[in-house]
Scaffold this active site. Structure first.
Site, mmCIF file in Angstrom:
data_model
loop_
_atom_site.group_PDB
_atom_site.id
_atom_site.type_symbol
_atom_site.label_atom_id
_atom_site.label_comp_id
_atom_site.label_asym_id
_atom_site.label_seq_id
_atom_site.Cartn_x
_atom_site.Cartn_y
_atom_site.Cartn_z
ATOM 1 N N GLU A 165 117.770 40.931 77.174
ATOM 2 C CA GLU A 165 118.034 42.098 78.040
ATOM 3 C C GLU A 165 119.392 42.087 78.734
ATOM 4 O O GLU A 165 119.470 42.286 79.949
ATOM 5 C CB GLU A 165 116.916 42.204 79.089
ATOM 6 C CG GLU A 165 115.541 42.338 78.470
ATOM 7 C CD GLU A 165 114.428 42.476 79.498
ATOM 8 O OE1 GLU A 165 114.672 42.251 80.692
ATOM 9 O OE2 GLU A 165 113.299 42.809 79.089
ATOM 10 N N ASN A 207 117.347 39.644 72.108
ATOM 11 C CA ASN A 207 116.136 40.446 72.304
ATOM 12 C C ASN A 207 116.365 41.475 73.415
ATOM 13 O O ASN A 207 116.943 41.147 74.454
ATOM 14 C CB ASN A 207 115.000 39.485 72.712
ATOM 15 C CG ASN A 207 113.624 40.085 72.670
ATOM 16 O OD1 ASN A 207 113.205 40.627 71.644
ATOM 17 N ND2 ASN A 207 112.897 39.978 73.778
ATOM 18 N N HIS A 244 108.597 48.412 73.766
ATOM 19 C CA HIS A 244 107.663 48.899 74.785
ATOM 20 C C HIS A 244 107.813 50.416 74.824
ATOM 21 O O HIS A 244 108.709 50.944 75.488
ATOM 22 C CB HIS A 244 108.003 48.300 76.159
ATOM 23 C CG HIS A 244 107.871 46.807 76.221
ATOM 24 N ND1 HIS A 244 106.662 46.177 76.102
ATOM 25 C CD2 HIS A 244 108.792 45.835 76.377
ATOM 26 C CE1 HIS A 244 106.839 44.871 76.194
ATOM 27 N NE2 HIS A 244 108.125 44.631 76.353
ATOM 28 N N GLU A 273 107.665 42.708 71.179
ATOM 29 C CA GLU A 273 106.783 42.858 72.360
ATOM 30 C C GLU A 273 106.079 44.202 72.320
ATOM 31 O O GLU A 273 105.960 44.898 73.340
ATOM 32 C CB GLU A 273 107.607 42.736 73.661
ATOM 33 C CG GLU A 273 108.389 41.444 73.767
ATOM 34 C CD GLU A 273 109.168 41.300 75.068
ATOM 35 O OE1 GLU A 273 108.920 42.077 76.011
ATOM 36 O OE2 GLU A 273 110.024 40.410 75.138
ATOM 37 N N ASP A 275 104.061 47.373 72.587
ATOM 38 C CA ASP A 275 102.926 48.055 73.204
ATOM 39 C C ASP A 275 103.286 49.530 73.298
ATOM 40 O O ASP A 275 104.469 49.880 73.358
ATOM 41 C CB ASP A 275 102.486 47.455 74.553
ATOM 42 C CG ASP A 275 103.608 47.227 75.545
ATOM 43 O OD1 ASP A 275 104.659 47.887 75.449
ATOM 44 O OD2 ASP A 275 103.424 46.386 76.448
HETATM 45 C C1 XIL Z 1 106.548 40.275 81.304
HETATM 46 C C2 XIL Z 1 105.196 39.624 81.342
HETATM 47 O O1 XIL Z 1 104.352 40.285 80.433
HETATM 48 C C3 XIL Z 1 104.629 39.685 82.719
HETATM 49 O O2 XIL Z 1 103.452 38.921 82.803
HETATM 50 C C4 XIL Z 1 105.647 39.167 83.735
HETATM 51 O O3 XIL Z 1 105.161 39.375 85.042
HETATM 52 C C5 XIL Z 1 106.958 39.863 83.599
HETATM 53 O O4 XIL Z 1 107.412 39.726 82.276
HETATM 54 N N1 XIL Z 1 110.460 42.091 78.598
HETATM 55 C C6 XIL Z 1 110.318 40.760 78.297
HETATM 56 C C7 XIL Z 1 109.077 40.049 78.670
HETATM 57 O O5 XIL Z 1 111.181 40.181 77.626
HETATM 58 O O6 XIL Z 1 109.311 38.714 78.967
HETATM 59 C C8 XIL Z 1 108.396 40.718 79.823
HETATM 60 O O7 XIL Z 1 107.135 40.071 80.042
HETATM 61 C C9 XIL Z 1 108.208 42.201 79.544
HETATM 62 C C10 XIL Z 1 109.537 42.872 79.348
#
Ligand code: XIL
Length: 470
Positions: A165, A207, A244, A273, A275
């Site tokens: 990020e 990432n 996401h 990741e 969702d």
């Molecule tokens: C999130 C986790 O799911 C949570 O449990 C935590 O509180 C915060 O981080 N991007 C990422 C992940 O790279 O590591 C994050 O995960 C979600 C967004």
């Protein structure tokens, strides 16, 4: 059936598919090939095309048997949801703690799963001591952290999210302001070089989120960085698309273009990741098919098992409901994985000169970068088979591109390893011309006989500049 242990390079997958094609053609004279049996879990279904299907695992849930039963049955790759982050692994400077990380790692490996490492350098979830550092001290702390964590898992992690990020949301295309960014713009490449030395076996990924839509400035900024890294030899192997998706950052069907364009730079891609707010079965299938369509897409990870495990549980974005029941989105992903082995490798075709009737040909079927192309009698050999890609390339042998060695009249047109440059992109026009995107000049045969060299030249509508793709 191919297992997840198969090498997952796009080339091998393509080569195997080609060999199967020949076998199938021969076998067709005897009996039709049997239909592939559908797999009944996400991991096994993804493995049919040499990919994985993973989930984020939270160490605190490993004593919930409903959770572990689903996770163990369905997934063959694991990412620690929080346990490998900086605050978890180095809570005090120089004092590493892998208790929770190893709990996730060991559960995964004992159950036969591969592990993605997440994440080594990030503005978020830093321990207090790191948040309070800046400048040279922070830069050194980042390097020490990468070395410390990667030494612990050396040789054991398939992919590491080295940097997470680093770009700003919105239209700026800028780097995100952070204490790491303020140590100097080169912090990302320093992280990758450190990581390569610390564990040469791991694939090193960048990432990020909001980088799935090809038209977004953040996507373009990340693309420019990866292209620059590849050009300068900064070690990067893969790009993770967090994916996401929600109302503020919806899925767009150009995600496939994004994956293709990054893959064309010479990196693997992964959905890391996933969702989706509301878990639309259609959107889940679309994302799955986008990965399946791109040879270099290594696999898909969803960010949790059940909706109740999600960091955004109110969006019910996952594949299992809070009771552990399969949702409609689950079935849709499984069906896509079962129906969706990689698209058949593109056949390619010849590029025939209108004036000469001869084909665009790599002399002596050379595979050496820098070999200038020529005209030659069409004979259907692999050195005359050109495959247009969605990125605008014309590929030969799968991984070499039609490449302009310059931008002026008479510049050589050669083969070169594909790297995503504009000198490897071409517009195939309805009037038969093929125009270099970088130069605006036409693909031009400097003669019509066998052996005539191929060059760039100002377009003048001559028959030596018109081509037919068969
Ligand atoms: C999130 C986790 O799911 C949570 O449990 C935590 O509180 C915060 O981080 N991007 C990422 C992940 O790279 O590591 C994050 O995960 C979600 C967004």
């Amino acid at each position: 059936m191919r297992t997840n242990a198969m090498p997952r390079s796009g080339f091998r997958r393509r080569a195997l598919a080609g060999a199967l094609g020949v076998l199938t053609a021969a076998a067709a004279l005897v009996a039709p090939p049997p239909a592939a049996a559908a797999e009944s879990t996400l991991g096994a279904a993804a493995a049919q095309s040499g990919r994985y299907f993973g989930t984020a695992i939270a160490s605190g849930r490993l004593n919930d048997s409903v959770y572990t039963t689903i996770a163990n049955r369905e997934f063959n790759s694991v990412t620690a949801e929080n346990e490998m982050k900086i605050d978890a692994t180095e809570p005090q400077r120089g004092q590493f703690n892998f208790t929770a990380a190893d709990r996730v790692y060991n559960w995964a490996v004992q159950n036969g799963k591969e592990v993605r490492g997440h994440t080594l350098a990030w503005h978020s979830q830093q321990p207090d001591w790191m948040r309070n550092l800046s400048g040279g001290a922070l830069r050194q702390a980042m390097i020490d952290h990468i070395n410390g964590v990667m030494a612990h898992y050396r040789g054991k992690i398939v992919q590491w999210d080295v940097v997470n990020e680093a770009f700003e949301d919105g239209n700026s295309g800028a780097r995100r302001d952070s204490n790491l960014q303020r140590t100097g713009n080169d912090w990302i490449e320093v992280a990758f070089r450190t990581a390569r030395a610390a564990d040469p076996a791991a694939k090193l990924c960048y990432n990020d989120y909001n980088v799935e839509n090809w038209n977004w400035a953040k996507t373009q900024a990340m693309y420019a960085m990866v292209r620059d890294f590849k050009q300068r030899g900064v070690p990067i192997d893969c790009v993770g698309f967090q994916s996401h998706f929600n109302s503020g950052s919806p899925y767009n069907s150009n995600f496939r273009t994004t994956l293709q364009n990054f893959a064309a730079l010479g990196v693997d891609v992964a959905i890391t990741e996933l969702d989706i707010q509301g878990a639309s079965p259609t959107t889940y299938a679309n994302v799955t098919n986008d990965c399946l369509a791109v040879e270099r897409c290594l696999g898909i990870t969803v960010w949790g098992v059940r909706d109740s495990d999600s960091w955004r549980s109110e969006q019910t974005p996952l594949l299992f409901d809070g009771n552990g029941n399969k949702k409609a989105a689950y079935t849709s992903v499984l069906n896509a994985l079962n129906g969706g082995t990689s698209e058949p490798p593109p056949e390619g075709g010849t590029i025939q000169g209108a004036g000469s009737g001869r084909c665009l040909d790599v002399p002596n079927a050379s595979t050496s970068d820098g070999t200038q192309l020529q005209l030659w009698d069409c004979h259907g050999g692999t050195n005359q088979q050109w495959e247009p890609t969605d990125a605008g390339e014309l590929r030969v042998y799968g991984n070499k591109c039609l490449d302009a060695a310059g931008t002026g009249n008479g510049a050589s047109v050669q083969i070169y390893s594909c790297w995503g440059g504009d000198n490897q992109k071409w517009r195939v026009n309805s009037d038969g011309t093929i125009v270099g995107v970088q130069s605006g000049l036409c693909l031009d045969a400097a003669g019509s006989a066998n052996g005539s060299p191929i060059q760039l030249y100002s377009c003048w509508n001559g028959s030596n500049q018109r081509w037919t793709l068969t």
